[in-house]
Enzyme design. Structure first.
Site, PDB file in Angstrom:
ATOM      1  N   LYS A 175       0.800  -1.224   0.000  1.00  0.00           N
ATOM      2  CA  LYS A 175       0.000   0.000   0.000  1.00  0.00           C
ATOM      3  C   LYS A 175       0.834   1.275   0.000  1.00  0.00           C
ATOM      4  O   LYS A 175       0.344   2.335  -0.395  1.00  0.00           O
ATOM      5  CB  LYS A 175      -0.941  -0.007   1.201  1.00  0.00           C
ATOM      6  CG  LYS A 175      -2.082  -1.011   1.103  1.00  0.00           C
ATOM      7  CD  LYS A 175      -3.133  -0.566   0.123  1.00  0.00           C
ATOM      8  CE  LYS A 175      -4.374  -1.445   0.191  1.00  0.00           C
ATOM      9  NZ  LYS A 175      -5.452  -0.961  -0.684  1.00  0.00           N
TER      10      LYS A 175
ATOM     11  N   SER B 284       0.562 -10.022  -0.217  1.00  0.00           N
ATOM     12  CA  SER B 284       0.278  -8.592  -0.165  1.00  0.00           C
ATOM     13  C   SER B 284       0.638  -7.902   1.147  1.00  0.00           C
ATOM     14  O   SER B 284       0.867  -6.689   1.157  1.00  0.00           O
ATOM     15  CB  SER B 284      -1.205  -8.353  -0.465  1.00  0.00           C
ATOM     16  OG  SER B 284      -2.021  -9.043   0.464  1.00  0.00           O
TER      17      SER B 284
END
Length: 421
Positions: free
Chosen positions: A59, A314
């Site tokens: 992110k 992720s």
């Protein structure tokens, strides 16, 4: 606005520009072969370790790219974001690094570890506000604050600059291997990472098949694709917090519906077992969303044989206090943990008989709630039993019924299960 959303598609030159922007804060993450999974699936399984960023998720890429694109006037007013945790940390780090003020809205159920990390990365530059039960609740509060104070909203997925920042993952993958990439598995929450990857592979490796993976309890992209319109889910399971949104982005839906090769959902229990396997067998710590892509391999085992496969890991922002729940969900999914209402005769030795004659040699009582009722012949107890094999369940139930101990099997009664356990 609808026309803009419908026509936007991430351009490779914009993603390459984003790669230069984020280079100052985001290191190139490793692309490593998983020997164990490669052997298990008879394929070349490569893990893109986005969990190894300094904020422990990809992110940082989109957050920094978006914030860096703002004008001096916009930066001076400050930024606002909403996040279940990982985007919050990326925004917080970017604010601290660039010296601008940010307000981060997070759901009240966000794991404590993610809240504390966000505050740590943001330091004096960031204020954290906990509001609502879901990302969507926090997002509405954040948007309201933006309108009232004239600040810029840094969207976690539904913004071109965010999408282009996330797409830099794809550029790195193609730089890190000369092999033809047959499949890329990507977790989908709002769809920003998947959309960015689609932009890269569509331009540079069009034969690569991109598989979107969602948690079964929050199938917002899959539902929207099946209905042909971006659809908000009324209720979701928030356990896979990094990929649990009620509504995906409009930009991302428009991109994903036309370009994903497939879109699947994975049971939360399967995700939990994958988390435990990665920790116990590979010494890799991942959060639930980080395990989604690896958990999906079982569903494609025939299709991916002898192929080059990328799984995007992720993130690794997992809270150790969730370990008990993770283990519980894994056992329930594997049909190794079972809950019953057991009707114990109110006579001396009833519990001893249950242990000696009902339980199998490898069965273990892991939960027991009992309240003695002096005026009744039988008293119910809630009993949790862990089995060595799923095949042990039917013999266990048969023994309970033969000896008049059986009351109710709770695993297949979700409302009663949630109330009692």
């Amino acid at each position: 606005m609808a026309k803009t959303v419908a026509t936007y598609f991430p351009k490779i030159e914009d993603i390459k520009r984003a790669a230069k922007v984020i280079r100052q804060v985001a290191d190139v993450t490793p692309l490593t072969q998983s020997i164990r999974y490669s052997k298990q699936f008879e394929a070349n399984i490569l893990l893109k370790r986005e969990d190894l960023h300094r904020v422990r998720s990809y992110k940082i890429r989109g957050a920094f790219n978006k914030i860096s694109s703002l004008s001096k006037e916009e930066l001076a007013k400050g930024v606002v974001c909403a996040s279940a945790g990982n985007h919050a940390q990326g925004v917080a780090f970017a604010c601290n690094y660039l010296g601008i003020h940010g307000t981060v809205y997070m759901p009240s159920v966000t794991p404590k570890q993610k809240v504390e990390q966000t505050k740590m990365f943001g330091g004096e530059w960031v204020t954290v506000i906990l509001v609502g039960d879901t990302f969507d609740d926090s997002s509405k509060a954040a948007m309201k604050a933006c309108q009232e104070k004239g600040r810029t909203f840094v969207h976690p997925f539904d913004d071109p600059k965010t999408i282009e920042g996330q797409g830099t993952v794809g550029l790195e993958i193609l730089d890190q291997t000369d092999l033809p990439i047959d499949y890329v598995f990507v977790a989908i929450g709002g769809g920003g990472l998947a959309s960015g990857l689609i932009g890269v592979f569509n331009a540079l490796s069009p034969n690569t098949k991109i598989i979107g993976v969602e948690p079964e309890g929050a199938p917002s992209m899959k539902t929207s694709m099946e209905k042909g319109v971006n659809t908000e889910l009324i209720q979701i399971d928030k356990f896979v917090d990094g990929a649990a949104v009620q509504r995906v982005g409009d930009y991302t839906f428009a991109i994903c519906k036309d370009h994903l090769h497939d879109m699947i959902t994975i049971p939360e229990g399967k995700v939990c077992q994958t988390i435990l396997d990665l920790y116990n067998r590979d010494a890799i710590v991942v959060e639930p969303a980080g395990a989604l892509t690896i958990a999906a391999l079982d569903y494609f085992k025939d299709e991916i044989k002898d192929k080059n496969v990328i799984c995007i890991v992720s993130g690794s922002n997992n809270d150790i206090t969730r370990t008990a729940e993770i283990k519980e969900r894994a056992l329930l999914y594997g049909k190794l943990k079972h809950y019953f209402i057991v009707r114990f005769p109110q006579r001396p030795g009833a519990l001893k008989q249950f242990v000696a004659e009902i339980l199998g040699p490898d069965d273990d009582i892991t939960h027991f709630e009992y309240s003695k009722k002096s005026s009744k012949e039988n008293a119910p107890a809630i009993v949790g039993i862990e089995l060595k094999s799923p095949d042990d369940l039917e013999p266990l139930i048969s023994r309970m019924k033969d000896k008049n101990f059986f009351g109710e099997y709770l695993n297949d009664k979700p409302d009663l299960f949630q109330y009692l356990i």
